[in-house]
Scaffold this motif. Structure first.
Motif, PDB file in Angstrom:
ATOM      1  N   ALA A   1      51.374  29.532  17.489  1.00  0.00           N
ATOM      2  CA  ALA A   1      49.995  29.508  17.814  1.00  0.00           C
ATOM      3  C   ALA A   1      49.814  28.314  18.522  1.00  0.00           C
ATOM      4  N   THR A   2      48.811  28.589  19.734  1.00  0.00           N
ATOM      5  CA  THR A   2      48.874  27.659  20.511  1.00  0.00           C
ATOM      6  C   THR A   2      46.994  27.407  20.801  1.00  0.00           C
ATOM      7  N   GLU A   3      46.639  26.360  21.345  1.00  0.00           N
ATOM      8  CA  GLU A   3      45.228  26.233  21.385  1.00  0.00           C
ATOM      9  C   GLU A   3      44.592  26.446  23.013  1.00  0.00           C
ATOM     10  N   ASP A   4      43.869  27.390  23.119  1.00  0.00           N
ATOM     11  CA  ASP A   4      43.201  27.584  24.648  1.00  0.00           C
ATOM     12  C   ASP A   4      44.167  27.758  25.732  1.00  0.00           C
ATOM     13  N   CYS A   5      45.203  28.433  25.360  1.00  0.00           N
ATOM     14  CA  CYS A   5      45.991  28.962  26.256  1.00  0.00           C
ATOM     15  C   CYS A   5      47.222  30.010  25.922  1.00  0.00           C
ATOM     16  N   VAL A   6      47.652  30.614  26.622  1.00  0.00           N
ATOM     17  CA  VAL A   6      48.656  31.648  26.550  1.00  0.00           C
ATOM     18  C   VAL A   6      49.968  31.471  27.427  1.00  0.00           C
ATOM     19  N   ILE A   7      50.986  31.941  26.817  1.00  0.00           N
ATOM     20  CA  ILE A   7      52.532  31.706  27.352  1.00  0.00           C
ATOM     21  C   ILE A   7      53.095  33.125  27.668  1.00  0.00           C
ATOM     22  N   PRO A   8      52.985  33.461  28.929  1.00  0.00           N
ATOM     23  CA  PRO A   8      53.464  34.764  29.160  1.00  0.00           C
ATOM     24  C   PRO A   8      54.653  35.320  28.592  1.00  0.00           C
ATOM     25  N   TYR A   9      55.659  34.313  28.725  1.00  0.00           N
ATOM     26  CA  TYR A   9      57.036  34.668  28.194  1.00  0.00           C
ATOM     27  C   TYR A   9      57.312  34.536  26.497  1.00  0.00           C
ATOM     28  N   ALA A  10      56.145  33.976  25.977  1.00  0.00           N
ATOM     29  CA  ALA A  10      56.143  33.910  24.762  1.00  0.00           C
ATOM     30  C   ALA A  10      55.718  35.407  24.033  1.00  0.00           C
ATOM     31  N   VAL A  11      54.860  36.192  24.896  1.00  0.00           N
ATOM     32  CA  VAL A  11      54.618  37.613  24.587  1.00  0.00           C
ATOM     33  C   VAL A  11      55.994  38.287  25.102  1.00  0.00           C
ATOM     34  N   GLY A  12      56.588  37.906  26.008  1.00  0.00           N
ATOM     35  CA  GLY A  12      57.699  38.639  26.349  1.00  0.00           C
ATOM     36  C   GLY A  12      57.536  39.801  27.605  1.00  0.00           C
ATOM     37  N   VAL A  13      58.781  40.177  28.005  1.00  0.00           N
ATOM     38  CA  VAL A  13      58.682  41.120  29.147  1.00  0.00           C
ATOM     39  C   VAL A  13      58.071  42.454  28.681  1.00  0.00           C
ATOM     40  N   ASP A  14      58.489  42.955  27.669  1.00  0.00           N
ATOM     41  CA  ASP A  14      57.963  44.524  27.344  1.00  0.00           C
ATOM     42  C   ASP A  14      56.584  44.088  26.420  1.00  0.00           C
ATOM     43  N   ILE A  15      55.736  43.967  27.131  1.00  0.00           N
ATOM     44  CA  ILE A  15      54.022  43.488  26.580  1.00  0.00           C
ATOM     45  C   ILE A  15      53.868  44.643  25.617  1.00  0.00           C
ATOM     46  N   ALA A  16      53.377  44.375  24.449  1.00  0.00           N
ATOM     47  CA  ALA A  16      52.978  45.218  23.351  1.00  0.00           C
ATOM     48  C   ALA A  16      53.906  46.438  23.003  1.00  0.00           C
ATOM     49  N   CYS A  17      55.215  46.163  22.983  1.00  0.00           N
ATOM     50  CA  CYS A  17      56.202  46.754  22.403  1.00  0.00           C
ATOM     51  C   CYS A  17      55.663  47.216  20.691  1.00  0.00           C
ATOM     52  N   ARG A  18      55.981  48.372  20.618  1.00  0.00           N
ATOM     53  CA  ARG A  18      55.128  48.980  19.339  1.00  0.00           C
ATOM     54  C   ARG A  18      56.086  49.929  18.701  1.00  0.00           C
ATOM     55  N   MET A  19      55.890  50.088  17.282  1.00  0.00           N
ATOM     56  CA  MET A  19      56.258  51.157  16.522  1.00  0.00           C
ATOM     57  C   MET A  19      55.150  52.011  16.149  1.00  0.00           C
ATOM     58  N   ARG A  20      55.445  53.196  15.953  1.00  0.00           N
ATOM     59  CA  ARG A  20      54.440  54.367  15.381  1.00  0.00           C
ATOM     60  C   ARG A  20      55.257  55.415  14.614  1.00  0.00           C
ATOM     61  N   LEU A  21      54.826  55.509  13.258  1.00  0.00           N
ATOM     62  CA  LEU A  21      55.444  56.460  12.592  1.00  0.00           C
ATOM     63  C   LEU A  21      54.328  57.700  11.882  1.00  0.00           C
ATOM     64  N   THR A  22      54.776  58.906  12.215  1.00  0.00           N
ATOM     65  CA  THR A  22      53.863  60.015  11.680  1.00  0.00           C
ATOM     66  C   THR A  22      54.628  60.906  10.859  1.00  0.00           C
ATOM     67  N   VAL A  23      54.086  61.185   9.475  1.00  0.00           N
ATOM     68  CA  VAL A  23      54.621  61.748   8.500  1.00  0.00           C
ATOM     69  C   VAL A  23      53.909  63.135   8.556  1.00  0.00           C
TER      70      VAL A  23
ATOM     71  N   ASN B   1      51.929  49.660  14.765  1.00  0.00           N
ATOM     72  CA  ASN B   1      51.790  48.231  14.813  1.00  0.00           C
ATOM     73  C   ASN B   1      52.662  47.535  15.988  1.00  0.00           C
ATOM     74  N   HIS B   2      52.172  46.568  16.682  1.00  0.00           N
ATOM     75  CA  HIS B   2      52.829  46.420  17.988  1.00  0.00           C
ATOM     76  C   HIS B   2      53.101  44.522  17.675  1.00  0.00           C
ATOM     77  N   HIS B   3      54.287  44.435  18.604  1.00  0.00           N
ATOM     78  CA  HIS B   3      54.697  42.842  18.654  1.00  0.00           C
ATOM     79  C   HIS B   3      54.627  42.646  20.111  1.00  0.00           C
ATOM     80  N   ASN B   4      55.264  41.591  20.365  1.00  0.00           N
ATOM     81  CA  ASN B   4      55.498  41.003  21.733  1.00  0.00           C
ATOM     82  C   ASN B   4      54.000  41.254  22.229  1.00  0.00           C
ATOM     83  N   PHE B   5      52.913  40.300  21.676  1.00  0.00           N
ATOM     84  CA  PHE B   5      51.585  40.185  22.027  1.00  0.00           C
ATOM     85  C   PHE B   5      51.170  38.893  21.566  1.00  0.00           C
ATOM     86  N   ALA B   6      49.772  38.489  22.179  1.00  0.00           N
ATOM     87  CA  ALA B   6      49.130  37.548  21.826  1.00  0.00           C
ATOM     88  C   ALA B   6      47.922  37.824  21.425  1.00  0.00           C
ATOM     89  N   TRP B   7      47.190  37.367  20.114  1.00  0.00           N
ATOM     90  CA  TRP B   7      46.070  37.736  19.616  1.00  0.00           C
ATOM     91  C   TRP B   7      45.289  36.358  19.359  1.00  0.00           C
TER      92      TRP B   7
END
Length: 472
Positions: free
Chosen positions: A124-146, A331-337
């Motif tokens: 968690a940071t204040e008033d800033c974003v770290i591009p590499y703390a998000v990563g190269v594969d931005i918003a890489c995610r999982m999806r499950l359909t049943v 849900n996704h990872h490699n992201f900042a909220w």
């Protein structure tokens, strides 16, 4: 106990290793039981902040925090789940928490070293974003359909299901569909940054594809117990206990996302030139800077683009399967909220970076996969404030890709997959089950972060063929 055993427990090289050995000597000399030593060490390594002020343990606890760079009197608080983590990953998180913009951190039980922030790192940071703390594969995610089809029918449909995966997905660095797929995300404003504007056409060509690395699309068996069914109903899904055919996918924002990361990381590194080499990938952009605003807009666009990729994969495959969808979770990872958290007793808005970590706020559903031969789990977050409402994003690697190529042979792997009832359509040796941690141990280490609501067992797995560069 020797230094290599401390390293195995997650103690980084340097001062912490030395003070760890001194703690062991003092612990034994003061009457501590040898049988309790590893438990004692694990407690200090997991939460060193809990032992500041403890005469016997404080020196070791403080050295576990030792950053490579320090611009503050006291580094931001952080917590760790699991023992025996990669020592370099622990050090990377400590370094991140020494940044002047850091507010709090957490390290998940699947953690391993990355660039800047470790995989499995939350910051968690204040008033800033770290591009590499998000990563190269931005918003890489999982999806499950049943689907409303019994899992027992998979065995008799293997060829048909395999053909569906092969026809409705694409894997590889530059993979595209010859006939472009359609989604509203391409009607959005791609001029939010010069990078997204420049790469819109390529992104459209890659829409609905999976790329390379640890990305996959797989059919499997999703099992729901009676208790799981009750919990899922509480979350809005009415599924009876049983085993069903399910589709699980994992991929991100492809080449466009990588270009966004690389461009804005270079800008950030130029502006934070005083960071040491080992921390340059932790360079940040403030929201007062035009580049920071551009990156934030581009990152969010890449999040919607990655979501569209999965939506198209699942839409086209569901149509070919010809079954009713009972459950859709992603849900996704490699992201900042932008989120509100209580830090040091104060509620404040912070930017939470989850690099290879899953959002796990109270009641939030997610998917945590294992490997191609081990189960994944549908989970519901418990909203643990110490983890910044996060959990692991998978099992986590235990070796590099080059090590994997030297450590495994296809003959042994194929026997392992056959024993697990898995048909592998394609993959590289650097993604076989042995390169990952035991998913059951990872899940056991985070019972205070998530609860399990269902289990997915892979049966037909498609990954990028061997020889491609990893995009994850």
């Amino acid at each position: 106990m020797q230094t290599q055993e401390l390293t195995r427990l997650g103690v980084p090289q340097g001062a912490a290793l030395k003070s760890g050995m001194e703690f062991i000597a003092n612990f034994i000399s003061q009457g501590g039981e040898s049988a309790r030593l590893e438990e004692e060490l694990g407690a200090i390594i997991s939460k060193p902040e809990s032992f500041l002020g403890d005469p016997l343990r404080e020196a070791f606890a403080r050295d576990l925090y030792a950053p490579a760079y320090k611009q503050r009197d006291q580094i931001a608080p952080w917590h760790q789940w699991g023992v025996g983590l990669d020592a370099s990953a622990v050090q990377q998180l400590a370094n991140a928490c020494a940044l002047p913009v850091a507010v709090a951190g957490a390290l998940m039980p699947d953690a391993h070293s990355g660039y800047g922030l470790p995989i499995g790192g939350v910051l968690a940071t204040e008033d800033c974003v770290i591009p590499y703390a998000v990563g190269v594969d931005i918003a890489c995610r999982m999806r499950l359909t049943v689907y409303d089809r019994k899992a027992s029918t998979i065995a008799g449909q293997k060829d048909r299901l395999a053909n569906i995966i092969e026809s409705e997905t694409r894997f590889g660095m530059g993979c595209e569909f010859k006939q472009r797929r359609q989604h509203d995300v391409m009607d959005e404003d791609w001029s939010v940054s010069p990078i997204t504007r420049r790469h819109k056409d390529k992104a459209w060509a890659q829409l609905g594809t999976s790329g390379s690395g640890n990305h996959f699309v797989e059919f499997g068996s999703f099992s729901v117990s009676a208790d799981d069914a009750v919990a899922l109903k509480e979350s809005g899904f009415d599924i009876k206990p049983g085993e069903y055919i399910a589709l699980l996918s994992h991929s991100g924002s492809r080449g466009a996302g990588a270009q966004v990361c690389q461009h804005y990381s270079r800008i950030a590194m130029d502006r934070r030139y005083d960071l040491p080499n080992e921390m340059k990938h932790l360079s940040w952009l403030t929201f007062e800077e035009e580049a920071g605003q551009e990156y934030w807009a581009a990152m969010n666009l890449m999040g919607r683009y990655a979501e569209a990729n999965h939506a198209l994969i699942h839409k086209h495959i569901a149509k070919k399967v010809g079954a009713h969808v009972m459950l859709d979770i992603e849900n996704h990872h490699n992201f900042a909220w932008k989120e509100t958290h209580v830090v040091n007793g104060e509620s404040r808005e912070v930017i939470v970076h989850r690099k290879g970590a899953t959002p796990a706020g109270a009641g939030v559903l997610g998917v945590i996969p294992g490997s191609m031969a081990t189960p994944g789990f549908v989970v519901r977050g418990k909203g643990n404030p110490e983890s910044l409402h996060s959990a692991s994003h998978g099992a986590g690697r235990v070796m590099s890709r080059s090590q994997a190529l030297q450590s495994f042979a296809w003959g042994n792997v194929k026997r392992q997959l056959a024993a697990a009832g898995v048909e592998l359509l394609s993959a590289g040796l650097d993604e076989v089950p042995g390169v990952y941690k035991d998913i059951h141990s990872v899940m056991a280490a985070q019972t205070d972060l998530v609860e399990v609501l269902g289990k997915f067992e892979p049966r037909i797995v498609k990954m990028c063929p061997a020889g491609e560069k990893a995009e994850d």
